[in-house]
Scaffold this active site. Structure first.
Site, mmCIF file in Angstrom:
data_model
loop_
_atom_site.group_PDB
_atom_site.id
_atom_site.type_symbol
_atom_site.label_atom_id
_atom_site.label_comp_id
_atom_site.label_asym_id
_atom_site.label_seq_id
_atom_site.Cartn_x
_atom_site.Cartn_y
_atom_site.Cartn_z
ATOM 1 N N TYR A 213 -10.832 -1.340 10.495
ATOM 2 C CA TYR A 213 -12.081 -0.843 9.916
ATOM 3 C C TYR A 213 -12.504 -1.609 8.680
ATOM 4 C CZ TYR A 213 -8.428 1.881 7.519
ATOM 5 O OH TYR A 213 -7.285 2.261 6.858
ATOM 6 N N LYS A 214 -11.693 -2.562 8.222
ATOM 7 C CA LYS A 214 -12.049 -3.348 7.055
ATOM 8 C C LYS A 214 -12.823 -4.591 7.508
ATOM 9 C CE LYS A 214 -7.810 -1.824 4.677
ATOM 10 N NZ LYS A 214 -8.381 -0.743 3.855
ATOM 11 N N ASP B 85 2.277 -6.118 7.140
ATOM 12 C CA ASP B 85 1.059 -5.320 7.227
ATOM 13 C C ASP B 85 -0.116 -6.256 6.946
ATOM 14 O OD1 ASP B 85 -1.140 -3.648 6.808
ATOM 15 O OD2 ASP B 85 0.070 -2.050 5.922
ATOM 16 N N PHE C 109 0.848 -1.179 0.000
ATOM 17 C CA PHE C 109 0.000 0.000 0.000
ATOM 18 C C PHE C 109 0.893 1.243 0.000
ATOM 19 C CE2 PHE C 109 -3.161 3.017 1.730
ATOM 20 C CZ PHE C 109 -4.142 2.805 0.789
ATOM 21 N N ARG D 6 -12.717 -3.441 -7.760
ATOM 22 C CA ARG D 6 -12.338 -4.344 -6.678
ATOM 23 C C ARG D 6 -13.572 -4.757 -5.883
ATOM 24 N NH1 ARG D 6 -8.211 -2.454 -1.947
ATOM 25 N NH2 ARG D 6 -10.031 -1.152 -1.498
#
Length: 397
Positions: A209-210, A184, A113, A356
């Site tokens: 939060y995912k 990560d 990321f 996605r």
């Protein structure tokens, strides 16, 4: 055996929406509303500042950290919550570099990321002294590890394609070369089976939060292997990471173990929501989640390739090396995604040309997948995406 009907009932899901973007932001757990209301009124409202002791706010980062630890194969007392993922990346990388002071290369890949790379670039620039960030293709990571590398810094699941690195193999290769391994888990925790202890990982970080459904801006976590816990120096020497914060010493002394990785005041309101979200995971078996995720994603790929032959699969075809998300490429991917969202199928877009879709069995089933395929085929067949309003990019894509 995990009851996915029960977990689905634990979320607020807007009527008529198929939500395939839990890999960016999970939906609202119903229990969070009541839990947060109680915290606001009964704890903050009635106890005021006493809540730090009487309501357990002060120990919340460690308490919630132990709950996250169960989902990533970490021992109790090795994970702590707080701050943002970027801060946790900075902490992990700076600590790893100090533990390996004679080396100057940080190895990452171009599927990482970008924020992680930005943090590394900023830190290495500040350190000077010949530090270098080496970025290679995802397939080149393992063979690029050599005796010059101080630390590898890899996101296990590629945010664009869902490609999954072999954490155990890369960590072992890093250790054989004398490097430390930082992972990560932003697209891993709650989505795929993770075992940090078995993989012998040195440091790991992630957001909540995912797939953990902690809400927008939910706090991040950091894991430090027990062998490093009392040696890792927190370069962000925050008040809450002090050995005795309320002694108000003018000199910093790190707290023992994982507590030293605390920085600022805990985000109590956000942690309270996350605690409610983690309740959904009680009684859920990660192997069931993974198996169902693969089943749903395979169903989606097969259906899309049949109904939408003009799309190109942008993710690994083998589900064993894919996370819980699938990308398809289209020259007008952004506009297509906006047309999908307007018709109640929510995924997201990643530049330059990827749509996605995330597969979260806690609240998705086969009927959702079939509906999404049908809507996508309709949008493409009828060129419903080719409207001016769908081509105007919003601030967040």
């Amino acid at each position: 055996m995990t009851d996915f009907d029960e977990t689905r009932a634990a979320f607020h899901l807007p009527e008529g929406v198929v939500y395939l973007d839990g890999n960016s932001l999970g939906p609202l757990p119903l229990a969070a509303r009541e839990r947060l209301s109680a915290m606001l009124m009964q704890e903050w409202g009635e106890q005021l500042i006493r809540g730090w002791n009487t309501a357990g706010w002060y120990v919340q980062p460690r308490k919630v950290g132990d709950r996250v630890a169960k989902l990533i194969g970490a021992a109790p007392g090795t994970v702590v919550m707080g701050d943002t993922l970027s801060i946790k990346v900075y902490q992990a990388l700076s600590a790893a570099l100090e533990l390996n002071p004679d080396r100057r290369v940080v190895l990452s890949d171009d599927g990482n990321f970008p924020s992680d790379l930005y943090i590394a670039q900023g830190l290495l620039t500040s350190l000077g002294r010949g530090y270098e960030l080496k970025v290679v293709g995802p397939e080149e990571v393992e063979k690029s590890i050599d005796e010059t590398v101080a630390a590898t810094m890899i996101t296990e699941v590629d945010y664009r394609t869902g490609r999954r690195h072999d954490m155990k193999a890369i960590t072992a290769k890093a250790h054989r070369a004398g490097a430390l391994a930082i992972w990560d888990l932003a697209h891993s925790v709650g989505a795929v089976d993770v075992d940090l202890t078995a993989a012998d990982v040195d440091f790991a970080v992630g957001c909540t939060y995912k797939y953990l459904n902690g809400g927008p801006g939910a706090p991040a976590f950091i894991y430090v292997a027990p062998r490093h816990a009392d040696r890792a120096r927190p370069s962000l020497s925050g008040w809450m990471g002090h050995e005795a914060p309320f002694a108000f010493d003018l000199d910093y002394r790190p707290a023992p173990g994982i507590e030293r990785m605390r920085v600022g005041t805990p985000p109590v309101i956000a942690l309270t929501v996350l605690e409610a979200a983690l309740d959904v995971w009680e009684g859920v078996e990660m192997r069931d989640v993974r198996a169902k995720s693969i089943e749903l994603s395979e169903r989606f790929i097969a259906g899309v390739e049949t109904a939408c032959p003009g799309l190109e699969l942008g993710s690994p075809r083998n589900p064993a090396v894919r996370g819980s998300q699938v990308s398809f490429r289209h020259p007008h991917a952004y506009a297509v995604m906006q047309a999908l969202i307007a018709r109640g199928v929510i995924g997201d877009f990643r530049a330059p040309d990827s749509m996605r879709f995330g597969f979260t069995p806690l609240y998705l089933g086969a009927a959702d997948i079939d509906r999404a395929i049908g809507v996508l085929a309709d949008v493409l067949d009828k060129r419903l995406w080719d409207r001016p309003e769908y081509h105007r990019k919003a601030s967040v894509t």
